[in-house]
Design an enzyme around this catalytic site. Structure first.
Site, PDB file in Angstrom:
ATOM      1  N   GLU A 283      62.210-112.501 -11.723  1.00  0.00           N
ATOM      2  CA  GLU A 283      63.123-111.384 -11.425  1.00  0.00           C
ATOM      3  C   GLU A 283      62.365-110.105 -11.106  1.00  0.00           C
ATOM      4  OE1 GLU A 283      65.363-110.768 -14.971  1.00  0.00           O
ATOM      5  OE2 GLU A 283      66.735-112.377 -14.536  1.00  0.00           O
ATOM      6  N   GLY A 285      61.369-106.560  -9.555  1.00  0.00           N
ATOM      7  CA  GLY A 285      61.951-105.402  -8.878  1.00  0.00           C
ATOM      8  C   GLY A 285      60.817-104.631  -8.224  1.00  0.00           C
ATOM      9  N   ARG A 286      59.970-104.052  -9.089  1.00  0.00           N
ATOM     10  CA  ARG A 286      58.866-103.215  -8.626  1.00  0.00           C
ATOM     11  C   ARG A 286      57.995-103.908  -7.563  1.00  0.00           C
ATOM     12  NH1 ARG A 286      56.794 -99.350 -11.998  1.00  0.00           N
ATOM     13  NH2 ARG A 286      57.690-100.488 -13.752  1.00  0.00           N
ATOM     14  N   ARG A 322      59.376 -90.617 -12.800  1.00  0.00           N
ATOM     15  CA  ARG A 322      58.382 -91.463 -13.464  1.00  0.00           C
ATOM     16  C   ARG A 322      57.199 -90.685 -14.069  1.00  0.00           C
ATOM     17  NH1 ARG A 322      55.801 -95.115 -11.754  1.00  0.00           N
ATOM     18  NH2 ARG A 322      56.250 -96.625 -13.364  1.00  0.00           N
ATOM     19  N   TYR A 326      57.207 -91.210 -18.006  1.00  0.00           N
ATOM     20  CA  TYR A 326      56.231 -92.183 -18.532  1.00  0.00           C
ATOM     21  C   TYR A 326      54.784 -91.693 -18.388  1.00  0.00           C
ATOM     22  CZ  TYR A 326      60.267 -95.093 -17.170  1.00  0.00           C
ATOM     23  OH  TYR A 326      61.521 -95.598 -16.967  1.00  0.00           O
ATOM     24  N   CYS A 353      63.513 -75.992 -13.783  1.00  0.00           N
ATOM     25  CA  CYS A 353      63.139 -75.045 -14.825  1.00  0.00           C
ATOM     26  C   CYS A 353      62.774 -75.782 -16.097  1.00  0.00           C
ATOM     27  CB  CYS A 353      64.272 -74.071 -15.047  1.00  0.00           C
ATOM     28  SG  CYS A 353      64.447 -73.060 -13.595  1.00  0.00           S
TER      29      CYS A 353
HETATM   30  N1  LLP Z   1      64.750-108.267 -15.265  1.00  0.00           N
HETATM   31  C1  LLP Z   1      65.238-107.515 -16.269  1.00  0.00           C
HETATM   32  C2  LLP Z   1      66.174-108.110 -17.215  1.00  0.00           C
HETATM   33  C3  LLP Z   1      64.831-106.183 -16.395  1.00  0.00           C
HETATM   34  O1  LLP Z   1      65.297-105.439 -17.395  1.00  0.00           O
HETATM   35  C4  LLP Z   1      63.923-105.621 -15.465  1.00  0.00           C
HETATM   36  C5  LLP Z   1      63.485-104.226 -15.560  1.00  0.00           C
HETATM   37  C6  LLP Z   1      63.465-106.442 -14.398  1.00  0.00           C
HETATM   38  C7  LLP Z   1      63.904-107.769 -14.348  1.00  0.00           C
HETATM   39  C8  LLP Z   1      62.541-105.947 -13.327  1.00  0.00           C
HETATM   40  O2  LLP Z   1      61.342-105.455 -13.798  1.00  0.00           O
HETATM   41  P1  LLP Z   1      60.167-105.110 -12.746  1.00  0.00           P
HETATM   42  O3  LLP Z   1      59.803-106.392 -12.008  1.00  0.00           O
HETATM   43  O4  LLP Z   1      60.666-104.084 -11.818  1.00  0.00           O
HETATM   44  O5  LLP Z   1      59.062-104.611 -13.591  1.00  0.00           O
HETATM   45  N2  LLP Z   1      62.023 -97.436 -14.939  1.00  0.00           N
HETATM   46  C9  LLP Z   1      60.788 -98.115 -15.311  1.00  0.00           C
HETATM   47  C10 LLP Z   1      60.938 -99.617 -15.234  1.00  0.00           C
HETATM   48  C11 LLP Z   1      62.059-100.132 -16.102  1.00  0.00           C
HETATM   49  C12 LLP Z   1      62.304-101.596 -15.921  1.00  0.00           C
HETATM   50  C13 LLP Z   1      63.499-102.056 -16.680  1.00  0.00           C
HETATM   51  N3  LLP Z   1      63.804-103.441 -16.511  1.00  0.00           N
HETATM   52  C14 LLP Z   1      59.661 -97.618 -14.418  1.00  0.00           C
HETATM   53  O6  LLP Z   1      59.908 -96.750 -13.571  1.00  0.00           O
HETATM   54  O7  LLP Z   1      58.516 -98.010 -14.592  1.00  0.00           O
END
Ligand code: LLP
Length: 429
Positions: A283, A285-286, A322, A326, A353
């Protein structure tokens, strides 16, 4: 410009181009701050992951994790590539359906899910991944789905920051190992026929080891469920979390080695544990969208104090949170001075601000002037999707580029949009 640059970024006569389009031109035409995404890079990232996995196993699924970037043009590209989709809210399900994902290709992994949300998911026909026994009981009261998945906490978490580690003792996510058999048993007795099993250990992971350790644990738990209840799994989902290098010293995740090691372990254990031939799922995303996106922002103000040189730009943590949230590092280049040597050290700060409104600290850049255009790289994931109207600043626009073509894919909010939905009560009129 270093290895941090993905294939779609180019230096043409000192000017940053993305997928054949000048960033200066985009900034002039659409104004800034502006997110720019490369369609080619999104497709390329998806394909190289799919091809690496397919080398080792034929039944794979890649669920794009929509939270990284939910623009419907991005979703459409990935639907077109044959992706599945990981959604975490009814809103993400709605956008995915609108972008052409079939409900059967959507897996909903929520936490703290309300009853009306469960009903919405049932009506949408998506597969539900259960996060707690409470959620499971409430779901089975309304409806018995044909297929159901359970998110397990494999007790091994990892990630680039404490906030993004999603397994282990302190994590709110998933069902603890001791409750997993009970969860499947409840579903089985209620009449559910097909099953999946799932974990997601965290985000921004550049080493393979944590994935392997957690996968070993998840497969062992799957074996236990299989032995106790006799059921097998349609799919086993190892979550997202595949990291992308942001800092010059970060080493990219070795994709081939990741695929080889994960799938060898998977194939070995499904055979040893008699788990049949489930789909192997990830799964990400990034990994799919991060290096496909940049954020363009203009230098408004230069301020020199006895201690610091500040570059004041028009993007703040309302646009990209980000770094503030973080402490994340995003590479930054001066898009109109790519040929110039880095000779000064600056803090790049936004218009909000708050002292925490920082995009970069102590960053070495060429000598910067007011009016220069900065490009913040690796901004395609968790950039726009985490942006806000804080300080009453309308959200920015997004553009998609593809081999010299470009199109607006999200309009810049107008100042009047700040009024949308706001009401003044009678007694104040
Ligand atoms: N699957 C589930 C159930 C998740 O909660 C997440 C991300 C992903 C897949 C995808 O994760 P990835 O492949 O993108 O790492 N806002 C944070 C990242 C939070 C991710 C939350 N869950 C950032 O900007 O680094």
């Amino acid at each position: 410009m270093g290895a941090i640059f993905s294939g779609v970024l180019e230096n043409r006569d000192g000017i940053l181009h993305i997928d054949g389009v000048s960033t200066i031109r985009l900034a002039e035409e659409f104004d800034v701050p502006l997110y720019v995404l490369s369609e080619n890079r999104i497709r390329e990232n998806f394909r190289r992951l799919r091809e690496s996995l397919l080398k080792y196993y034929g039944k794979i699924r890649i669920y794009y994790s929509a939270k990284a970037n939910t623009n419907i043009a991005v979703l459409k590209i990935l639907a077109d590539e044959g992706a599945y989709l990981d959604a975490v809210s009814p809103g993400e399900v709605f956008l995915a359906l609108k972008s052409g994902f079939q409900p059967e290709k959507i897996l909903f992994t929520g936490t703290s899910v309300r009853d009306d949300e469960l009903k919405f998911l049932i009506n949408s026909g998506v597969t539900i991944n259960i996060d707690s026994l409470s959620q499971l009981k409430r779901l089975l009261n309304f409806y018995i789905p044909k297929i159901l998945s359970v998110r397990v906490n494999p007790e091994i978490g990892a990630g680039h920051h404490e906030h993004v580690i999603t397994a282990g003792r302190n994590s709110k996510f998933g069902i603890w190992e001791t409750d997993v058999v009970e969860a499947y048993n409840m579903a089985l007795e209620a009449g559910v026929e097909k099953f999946g099993i799932h974990m997601h250990i965290g985000s921004g992971i550049l080493e393979i080891e944590p994935f392997l350790l957690a996968a070993e644990k998840l497969l062992k738990i799957a074996q236990n469920v299989h032995e106790k209840l006799g059921l097998t799994f349609e799919f086993i989902d190892f979550g997202g979390g595949l990291g992308v290098p942001y800092r010059p010293e970060d080493k990219p995740l070795d994709l081939n080695s990741f695929a080889e090691k994960m799938l060898n372990l998977f194939k070995c254990r499904i055979e040893e544990y008699h788990l049949g031939k489930p789909y192997f799922c990830l799964e990400p995303g990034r990994f799919i969208v991060c290096d496909a996106g940049i954020l363009l922002t203009r230098v408004n103000t230069l301020k020199v104090t006895p201690f610091k040189k500040f570059i004041g730009v028009d993007a703040g943590f309302n646009t990209l949170i980000r770094p503030a949230m973080y402490g994340s590092h995003h590479p930054i280049v001066v898009a109109n001075r790519l040929h110039e040597q880095e000779e000064d050290v600056y803090d790049v700060v936004g218009p909000l601000c708050e002292s925490g409104d920082i995009l970069a600290r102590d960053r070495k850049l060429p000598k910067v002037f007011e009016g220069d255009l900065l490009a913040i790289l690796n901004a395609g994931a968790y950039g726009f999707s985490m942006s806000s109207q804080y300080n009453s600043r309308p959200r920015c626009a997004e553009v998609l580029v593809n081999k010299g073509k470009y199109a607006l894919i999200r309009e810049r909010e107008k100042i009047e949009d700040l009024l949308r939905g706001q009401l003044i009560p009678e007694w104040l009129k």
